[in-house]
Scaffold this active site. Structure first.
Site, PDB file in Angstrom:
ATOM      1  N   ASP A 105      27.924 -20.705 -54.141  1.00  0.00           N
ATOM      2  CA  ASP A 105      27.174 -21.300 -55.256  1.00  0.00           C
ATOM      3  C   ASP A 105      26.088 -22.177 -54.655  1.00  0.00           C
ATOM      4  OD1 ASP A 105      26.343 -22.585 -57.728  1.00  0.00           O
ATOM      5  OD2 ASP A 105      28.263 -21.934 -58.556  1.00  0.00           O
ATOM      6  N   SER A 172      13.307 -32.958 -62.992  1.00  0.00           N
ATOM      7  CA  SER A 172      14.009 -31.677 -62.932  1.00  0.00           C
ATOM      8  C   SER A 172      13.602 -30.899 -61.687  1.00  0.00           C
ATOM      9  CB  SER A 172      13.699 -30.882 -64.199  1.00  0.00           C
ATOM     10  OG  SER A 172      13.977 -29.530 -64.007  1.00  0.00           O
ATOM     11  N   HIS A 256      -3.117 -29.210 -56.035  1.00  0.00           N
ATOM     12  CA  HIS A 256      -3.347 -28.051 -55.186  1.00  0.00           C
ATOM     13  C   HIS A 256      -2.056 -27.484 -54.604  1.00  0.00           C
ATOM     14  CE1 HIS A 256      -5.824 -24.935 -53.862  1.00  0.00           C
ATOM     15  NE2 HIS A 256      -5.114 -24.931 -52.754  1.00  0.00           N
ATOM     16  N   GLU A 258       0.639 -27.652 -55.972  1.00  0.00           N
ATOM     17  CA  GLU A 258       1.288 -27.082 -57.154  1.00  0.00           C
ATOM     18  C   GLU A 258       0.950 -25.593 -57.321  1.00  0.00           C
ATOM     19  OE1 GLU A 258       3.446 -27.968 -59.377  1.00  0.00           O
ATOM     20  OE2 GLU A 258       3.116 -26.384 -60.859  1.00  0.00           O
ATOM     21  N   TYR A 260       0.382 -23.498 -55.044  1.00  0.00           N
ATOM     22  CA  TYR A 260       1.169 -22.744 -54.059  1.00  0.00           C
ATOM     23  C   TYR A 260       2.645 -22.758 -54.410  1.00  0.00           C
ATOM     24  CZ  TYR A 260      -3.134 -22.276 -51.689  1.00  0.00           C
ATOM     25  OH  TYR A 260      -4.426 -21.952 -51.426  1.00  0.00           O
ATOM     26  N   SER A 271       7.632  -9.532 -51.006  1.00  0.00           N
ATOM     27  CA  SER A 271       8.092  -9.182 -49.659  1.00  0.00           C
ATOM     28  C   SER A 271       9.501  -8.594 -49.663  1.00  0.00           C
ATOM     29  CB  SER A 271       8.060 -10.413 -48.753  1.00  0.00           C
ATOM     30  OG  SER A 271       6.770 -10.964 -48.724  1.00  0.00           O
ATOM     31  N   HIS A 305     -11.481 -29.688 -53.085  1.00  0.00           N
ATOM     32  CA  HIS A 305     -12.360 -28.570 -53.435  1.00  0.00           C
ATOM     33  C   HIS A 305     -12.358 -28.329 -54.947  1.00  0.00           C
ATOM     34  CE1 HIS A 305      -8.745 -25.702 -52.665  1.00  0.00           C
ATOM     35  NE2 HIS A 305      -8.839 -25.935 -53.937  1.00  0.00           N
ATOM     36  N   HIS A 306     -11.470 -29.010 -55.665  1.00  0.00           N
ATOM     37  CA  HIS A 306     -11.525 -28.963 -57.132  1.00  0.00           C
ATOM     38  C   HIS A 306     -12.557 -29.949 -57.659  1.00  0.00           C
ATOM     39  CE1 HIS A 306      -7.810 -26.548 -57.546  1.00  0.00           C
ATOM     40  NE2 HIS A 306      -7.463 -27.166 -56.442  1.00  0.00           N
ATOM     41  N   LYS A 334      -0.959 -12.088 -44.907  1.00  0.00           N
ATOM     42  CA  LYS A 334       0.104 -11.619 -45.793  1.00  0.00           C
ATOM     43  C   LYS A 334      -0.256 -10.273 -46.417  1.00  0.00           C
ATOM     44  CE  LYS A 334       2.890 -15.452 -47.037  1.00  0.00           C
ATOM     45  NZ  LYS A 334       4.092 -14.658 -46.946  1.00  0.00           N
ATOM     46  N   ARG A 453     -16.039 -23.285 -69.246  1.00  0.00           N
ATOM     47  CA  ARG A 453     -14.677 -23.115 -69.741  1.00  0.00           C
ATOM     48  C   ARG A 453     -14.393 -24.178 -70.794  1.00  0.00           C
ATOM     49  NH1 ARG A 453     -10.887 -25.612 -64.908  1.00  0.00           N
ATOM     50  NH2 ARG A 453      -9.207 -25.022 -66.319  1.00  0.00           N
TER      51      ARG A 453
END
Lengths: 528, 380
Positions: A105, A172, A256, A258, A260, A271, A305-306, A334, A453
């Site tokens: 578990d 959480s 950022h 987040e 990922y 994979s 970069h945001h 990847k 946007r």
């Protein structure tokens, strides 16, 4: 340990009815709860997206008022990020990690229960203000974008609901992450060395560290907002000596990593699936692990970069541009490895494989636009346009969500003991894969042509592509109802699944019966 | 155009870009790509955008080509037997190095352009741009010209929900303003952006310029338009309810025309200041007040003063608009902190304020007396 659990042999005894789910400490039950919760949230957030696309179907305001529109974009983003994608990957982690590493578990089962049961209350607190306007159309939910930039979010008079919902969600996530790390580091079966772990376990181990690192930062940001709003501080108020740009730095230092957090488990899923249906081991296992770690590391040092348009010093802009485009390297590795895995394989295209292959194609498109956005001078034109909207929907919908759906089809026979309806599942795939591109690909054009946007109405030169995009959106939205139907149908019956399910599936979870018994690996398996 | 025709047209455009084959002329009708704009910088940015787009496309065709070849030829149904190779350090090193080299090739021109973008020295004209919810204020710092620019009345009417107006009949729907800014061609114009309330972003695609307007900050940027004409843009940072309705219009004119415009604006300001103190009749106040109301108040309080409760209260029959005149003047002049109700003291002159307060007190069934510019002056 093994003597204590041996007495439970073959006993699937547990409470039934509602108490089974309320009090459960079983990783499979909790995984199921997470997955259903995220599916409900997916449909909720999806319904909001339908409102957005309905308003944008034609120029002019027809369906909702501007404030309601902003509320929809905000809640859609928050619900999809915190309610749908993240809990779905945690649900998969709960179901799969113990079975993949040969553990009975999760390491901390009671905390596991609490990690989940916080979520529905957090979600309720988040959506509650939407119903506080007397009637639904004048709801007072947050309408400041999922990034809740200051000072705009400070104008919102029900901010406390939002802040405490974020706190609970963070709590959480942190507990869930501690649990995952403790499980992976302590409960692997003898012989399951770190470099023998399935890639899904690796990606989640790294994701969990990211979560523990950045969730407290988010908590700090919203706490500063709380004291600014209700206790007279001025962390982010220029008039009081604070700094609204500081908020963006703190937010994106969370934000950022987040993104990922949402995509790394998806990498892990793909994979697992591609080698199975290529009948060939994953190419470059070690480099996949290192690439994941490299992406995680880079995710901490690229946040601004945001914020290329906030007016950083030019040295800062150059640094963040260079660091950002560097992420293309491990990400490309990847994609190349997945390609090499399929190369000279013996491919079949059962539904999980279709979703995984679509992931590789479409996530790569999102990766390309990500590289374009990382080039700072060009970002001045792309920033805050539909080009950005297209980019992050390619990585999060055709990336993260597609991988999650692939995972559900891949492991559903193991969970339920039944094969899903392959014909319906293929229809679900093809309708989704085509409509999602009709939905999001034209948004690249809209952004490049100059449509910002988060606007409820637009100049008429944007009308054609918005119409196409909306049609794609409606079809994509509806096709997820089919997904719900397929999953329920599989739970209720269907062809009996074998233990191995897929002829060349590799991993400990395929060595237990289908459906997986309530308790698995009470005695640790031997890993050769 | 019928729906089918529209869709066909779109599909053609879709494939045009997917193939990336033909020259750009085929794209023009569909606005599929970034504008080249009318400044050197916007052109450089466009070239950079195309460079990266083409590199991505070539790499994409390569990688997708290999995958598709594999999907077709390495199928089990075609009798393919799986090879068992799964590692090669050489290959990993090669495909780590190649992207790295490509990135360096992109970074070199990008660095050059960025350095130019950030060099706003030696400007000929300096304009301070202040974002307000939801309009722009322009101050020509050396010319003493200052005014507000908001969505044109025609667009504003048409964009109301169920307005019954076909937006295709409105010229430059949502991209036209009541008063554009005017700048000289071939001169370096420095833009200083800041904000009075929340964060906005000043963006004109053709000028290749987007910069956030942030309270407490003054951000510097610049453009040098090389072609006369009218260029349109929008606020690019979510700034609340009417974020989508605060466009930007820049008129680039030759030097003489620009000078004439500056002189005319200066004279207009002097005349308005002189008129501002004079007492006005009720009909004058009401007519002027209606205009001011439409430009400044209607977005929230709505055309019949019904508001959008609870966030934006009604004015028809409200306590403020029918109660003591002092409280009414106070809230209009100084705003209400913590809400979207702005302070209009800086935005409107005494005559405008008197007119709009009078209008609010005598419309939609309200009947609560007049306010004169001198009253406003005393209340400031």
């Amino acid at each position: 340990m093994s003597t204590a659990t041996a007495t439970h042999d073959q006993h699937d005894h547990h409470p039934t009815g509602i108490t089974r789910w309320l009090f459960t400490t079983n990783h499979k039950d909790i995984g199921t709860l997470y997955l259903w919760f995220s599916f409900i949230m997916l449909l909720t957030g999806g319904a909001m997206a339908m409102v957005i696309r309905a308003e944008l179907l034609y120029p002019g305001m027809q369906v909702v008022d501007p404030n309601f529109f902003n509320m929809m974009t905000t809640m859609h983003g928050l619900i999809m990020v915190f309610g749908a994608i993240m809990p779905a990957t945690v649900g998969l982690a709960n179901w799969l990690i113990p079975m993949m590493i040969g553990a009975p578990d999760m390491a901390l089962p009671r905390m596991n229960n609490w990690s989940f049961w916080i979520l529905p209350f957090a979600a309720l607190m988040l959506v509650a203000p939407m119903f506080m306007g007397g009637n639904f159309s004048s709801g007072q939910g947050p309408a400041f974008g999922w990034t809740f930039y200051q000072p705009l979010s400070g104008q919102y008079d029900k901010l406390a609901f939002f802040i405490f919902a974020v706190h609970l969600l963070g709590l959480s996530s942190i507990m869930g992450s501690i649990n995952i790390i403790a499980t992976i580091l302590n409960m692997r079966a003898p012989g399951m060395t770190l470099m023998k772990m399935p890639l899904f376990v690796w990606t989640w181990l790294i994701t969990a560290f990211l979560l523990i690192a950045v969730m407290p930062v988010l908590a700090g940001a919203v706490t500063m907002m709380l004291t600014d709003k209700y206790f007279g501080t001025s962390f982010f108020h220029a008039a009081g000596g604070g700094d609204p740009v500081l908020f963006q730095h703190v937010f994106w230092f969370f934000g950022h990593p987040e993104v990922y957090i949402m995509i790394l488990p998806a990498f892990g899923i793909v994979s697992q699936i591609i080698p199975t249906f290529s009948r060939k081991p994953l190419f470059g296992y070690a480099s996949m692990v290192y690439a994941t770690a490299a992406i995680a590391f880079l995710s901490f040092i690229v946040w601004a970069h945001h914020m290329f348009t906030v007016g950083m010093p030019v040295a800062g802009e150059l640094y963040f541009m260079y660091a950002t485009v560097m992420i293309a390297v491990p990400t490309a590795v990847k994609v190349f490895n997945w390609t090499a895995t399929m190369w000279k394989g013996s491919l079949t295209f059962e539904t999980p494989m279709l979703w995984a292959v679509a992931f590789v194609f479409l996530f790569t498109i999102g990766g390309f636009t990500g590289l374009m956005l990382g080039v700072a001078p060009a970002d001045f034109q792309y920033h805050d346009t539909y080009f950005v909207v297209a980019h992050f929907h390619y990585v999060l919908v055709t990336g993260a969500l597609f991988a999650i759906i692939a995972a559900v089809y891949y492991w559903l026979p193991k969970w339920t003991g039944h094969m899903y309806d392959e014909k319906l599942a293929k229809i679900h795939f093809w309708v989704s894969a085509i409509s999602v591109n009709v939905l999001f690909f034209p948004q690249h054009f809209l952004g490049l042509a100059g449509m910002p946007r988060r606007i409820p109405d637009y100049a008429v030169q944007f009308a054609d592509w918005n119409f196409v995009s909306s049609i794609g959106g409606f079809v994509f939205g509806l096709s997820q109802i089919l997904f719900l139907f397929i999953v329920i149908k599989t739970i209720r019956g269907g062809a009996k699944a074998t233990d191995r399910v897929w002829d060349s599936a590799d991993g400990l979870e395929w060595t237990v019966p289908s459906p997986a018994p309530y308790h698995t690996f009470e005695t640790a398996p031997e890993i050769k | 155009m019928s729906a089918i025709q529209t869709i066909n047209k779109k599909l053609v455009g879709f494939f045009c870009l997917a193939l990336l084959a033909g020259p750009t002329s085929a794209w023009a009708d569909y606005a599929l790509n970034m504008t080249k704009g009318v400044t050197k910088i916007s052109e450089e940015v466009y070239d950079l955008h195309m460079l990266v787009l083409i590199i991505c496309t070539v790499v994409g065709i390569g990688v997708f080509g290999v995958i598709i070849y594999s999907l077709i030829n390495h199928r089990k149904s075609k009798g393919a037997v799986a090879a068992q190779f799964h590692e090669s350090t050489t290959v990993e090193v090669i495909w780590t190095t190649i992207p790295l080299v490509i990135l360096i090739l992109i970074a070199i021109p990008a660095t050059g352009t960025l350095l130019k973008i950030e060099d706003s020295s030696d400007a000929d004209v300096t304009i301070k741009v202040t974002g307000w919810q939801w309009k722009w204020q322009y101050d020509y710092l050396d010319e003493n010209v200052s005014f507000f620019s908001s969505l044109s009345e025609a667009s504003n009417k048409a964009r109301q929900r169920d307005s019954g107006i076909n937006v295709y009949d409105v010229k430059h729907y949502l991209l036209s303003v009541n008063e554009p800014i005017v700048v000289p061609v071939n001169k370096k114009v420095r833009i200083l952006t800041t904000s009075n309330d929340v964060i906005h972003a000043w963006w004109v695609p053709a000028l290749g310029l987007k910069r956030d307007a942030i309270p407490g900050y003054i951000n510097e940027s610049w453009f040098k338009a090389e072609k006369t004409g009218t260029y349109r843009g929008q606020c690019a940072e979510l700034c609340g309810k009417d974020h989508g309705f605060m466009p930007i219009v820049v008129e680039v004119v030759d030097q003489d025309k620009y000078k004439q415009w500056v002189v005319a604006k200066q004279e207009q300001a002097i005349a308005e200041a002189a008129a501002s103190g004079k007492a006005m009749s009720k009909s004058e106040l009401m007519a002027r007040g209606e205009k001011v109301y439409k430009g400044n108040c209607m977005a929230c309080h709505q055309d019949k003063g019904q508001g959008l409760p609870p966030m934006f209260p009604a004015l028809a029959g409200s306590k403020i608009a029918t109660g003591p005149v002092k409280a009414h003047m106070d809230i209009v002049i100084h705003g209400k902190p913590g809400t979207a109700m702005q302070a209009f003291a800086q935005q409107l002159n005494d005559a405008d304020l008197a007119a709009v307060i009078t209008y609010e007190r005598n419309s939609w069934g309200n009947s609560a007396g007049m306010v004169q510019p001198s009253d406003v002056k005393a209340a400031r």
